[in-house]
Scaffold this active site. Structure first.
Site, PDB file in Angstrom:
ATOM      1  N   GLN A   1       6.342   1.431   1.459  1.00 22.21           N
ATOM      2  CA  GLN A   1       5.330   1.129   0.531  1.00 22.21           C
ATOM      3  C   GLN A   1       5.632   0.456  -0.484  1.00 22.21           C
ATOM      4  O   GLN A   1       6.620   1.397  -1.325  1.00 22.21           O
ATOM      5  CB  GLN A   1       4.132   2.169   0.499  1.00 22.21           C
TER       6      GLN A   1
ATOM      7  N   LYS B   1      -3.538   2.385   6.561  1.00 18.37           N
ATOM      8  CA  LYS B   1      -2.658   2.017   7.666  1.00 18.37           C
ATOM      9  C   LYS B   1      -2.655   3.047   8.684  1.00 18.37           C
ATOM     10  O   LYS B   1      -2.570   2.837   9.847  1.00 18.37           O
ATOM     11  CB  LYS B   1      -1.164   1.513   7.168  1.00 18.37           C
TER      12      LYS B   1
ATOM     13  N   ASP C   1       7.346  -4.541   8.300  1.00 18.58           N
ATOM     14  CA  ASP C   1       6.973  -5.483   7.041  1.00 18.58           C
ATOM     15  C   ASP C   1       7.643  -6.830   6.975  1.00 18.58           C
ATOM     16  O   ASP C   1       7.328  -7.640   6.205  1.00 18.58           O
ATOM     17  CB  ASP C   1       7.260  -4.623   5.921  1.00 18.58           C
TER      18      ASP C   1
HETATM   19  N1  GUN Z   1       2.789  -3.553  -1.134  1.00 28.15           N
HETATM   20  C1  GUN Z   1       1.539  -4.396  -1.160  1.00 28.15           C
HETATM   21  N2  GUN Z   1       1.600  -4.955  -0.136  1.00 28.15           N
HETATM   22  C2  GUN Z   1       2.545  -4.465   0.825  1.00 28.15           C
HETATM   23  C3  GUN Z   1       2.787  -4.643   2.089  1.00 28.15           C
HETATM   24  O1  GUN Z   1       2.593  -5.447   2.861  1.00 28.15           O
HETATM   25  N3  GUN Z   1       3.859  -3.766   2.644  1.00 28.15           N
HETATM   26  C4  GUN Z   1       4.452  -2.775   1.939  1.00 28.15           C
HETATM   27  N4  GUN Z   1       5.328  -2.141   2.521  1.00 28.15           N
HETATM   28  N5  GUN Z   1       4.187  -2.490   0.748  1.00 28.15           N
HETATM   29  C5  GUN Z   1       3.209  -3.344   0.124  1.00 28.15           C
END
Ligand code: GUN
Length: 280
Positions: free
Chosen positions: A94, A50, A117
Site C-alpha cells: 500500500q 481490499k 498493482d
Molecule cells: N495508494 C493509493 N492508491 C493505491 C493503489 O492503487 N495501490 C497501492 N498499492 N497503493 C495505493
C-alpha cells in the site's frame, strides 16, 4: 443538459459473475497478500476493504501490518519471502510508504508476475509499449467503466490532471491507446483551466477537493473523478465540484461510488489474471 451518471458500484457488480467463474475454474484459490507500513488512517481503510473483497471473492487473503519505522531491509526481506511463496499469487504494497523508505526499490523488488498493482518498472514499460501484463488498477477501472457505458474515446481531447505513477501516467497511456489525444496537467502546469476548457474528457487525479469547477468544464464533456478527499466535517469529496459541474456534462462519476469500487474490482481481476498466468 441531462447527464449520464457513471456508476462504479453497479459496474463493479456487473463484472463479478465473470470473475467468480474464472476463480471457480482455477485448481486452487488465488492468494492476495497486502503489505501496509505505518498507521495512515486512509490506507488502513483501503487495505481492510481490499482484504474483505478478496475473501468475498473466494481468495486467500493475508495482510502484513508493519510499524512506521520498519527498516528498508526488513520490508525487502518480506517481499523476498512473499516472492518465494507459491501460495502467494499477488503482492500489493500500500502506498504511500513512510518517507525513509525508497518506494521505487520496494516496488521493483516484487516479482513482476505477482505485481497486481502494475507498479513494477517492467509492467509500466510493457504498458508504455502497448503490451500490458498487469495494469494499475485505478486507470484500468476508469477504462473499463468508460467501455461499459460505450463511450467511444476515439479522437477525443482528453486532459489528465495529475502525473503520478499510480494514476496519471498510466491513465494517459491507456487513453492514448484508446485513440484519445491526451494532455497531462500537473502542479507546474501554467494554466490548467485553459487546458480543461478544451477537454472532451477530463480525468481528475490531483487530490485537491473540488479543484475542477463548472467554469473549467466544456459543455458536453465526460468527467471522471479519481479524487477521494476527506473534509474536516468527515465527508468524502472528489477533485471535481460534482454539484456545480454535473449539468454541463455528458457523463460524470460520483464520489463516492464512482472510480473507487472499480479500483477494487480491477485489483481482484489482476489477482485472478496473475494466478491464471502463474498456473500456466
Ligand atoms: N495508494 C493509493 N492508491 C493505491 C493503489 O492503487 N495501490 C497501492 N498499492 N497503493 C495505493
Amino acid at each position: 443538459m441531462s447527464f449520464l451518471l457513471l456508476d462504479g458500484r453497479a459496474t463493479a457488480r456487473a463484472l463479478a459473475p465473470a470473475l467468480r467463474a474464472r476463480v471457480a475454474a482455477l485448481p486452487r484459490k488465488p492468494g492476495l497478500t497486502v503489505v501496509i507500513v505505518g498507521e495512515d488512517p486512509a490506507s488502513q481503510v483501503y487495505v481492510k476493504t481490499k482484504g474483505r473483497r478478496a475473501t468475498a471473492n473466494g481468495f486467500r487473503s493475508d495482510t502484513h501490518r508493519l510499524p512506521a519505522d520498519t527498516p528498508q531491509a526488513t520490508l525487502e526481506a518480506l517481499i523476498d519471502q512473499l516472492n518465494a511463496d507459491d501460495g502467494v499469487d499477488g503482492i500489493l504494497v500500500q502506498m504511500p510508504l513512510p518517507r525513509h523508505i525508497d518506494s521505487a526499490a520496494v516496488l521493483s523488488r516484487i516479482l513482476p508476475e505477482k505485481d497486481v498493482d502494475g507498479f513494477h518498472v517492467i509492467n509500466s514499460g510493457l504498458l508504455a509499449q502497448g503490451c500490458p501484463a498487469l495494469v494499475p488498477c485505478t486507470p484500468l477501472g476508469v477504462m473499463r467503466m468508460l467501455a461499459r457505458y460505450e463511450l467511444d474515446l476515439t479522437g477525443l481531447e482528453a486532459v489528465v490532471l495529475g502525473r503520478s505513477n499510480i494514476v496519471g501516467r498510466p491513465m494517459a497511456m491507456l487513453l492514448e491507446q484508446a485513440n484519445a489525444t491526451v494532455t497531462v496537467c500537473h502542479s507546474r502546469t501554467r494554466n490548467a483551466a485553459d487546458h480543461l476548457r478544451r477537454a472532451d474528457l477530463i480525468v481528475a487525479a490531483v487530490g485537491r477537493p473540488h479543484f475542477v469547477t463548472a467554469d473549467m468544464v466544456k459543455e458536453g464533456a465526460i468527467v471522471v473523478d479519481v479524487g477521494i478527499n476527506r473534509l474536516d466535517d468527515g465527508s468524502l469529496v472528489g477533485d471535481v465540484d460534482f454539484e456545480g459541474v454535473k449539468d454541463k456534462c455528458r457523463a460524470i462519476t460520483p464520489v463516492p461510488g464512482g472510480v473507487g469500487p472499480m479500483t477494487i474490482a480491477m485489483l481482484m481481476e489482476n489477482t485472478v489474471t496473475a494466478t491464471e498466468r502463474r498456473q500456466g
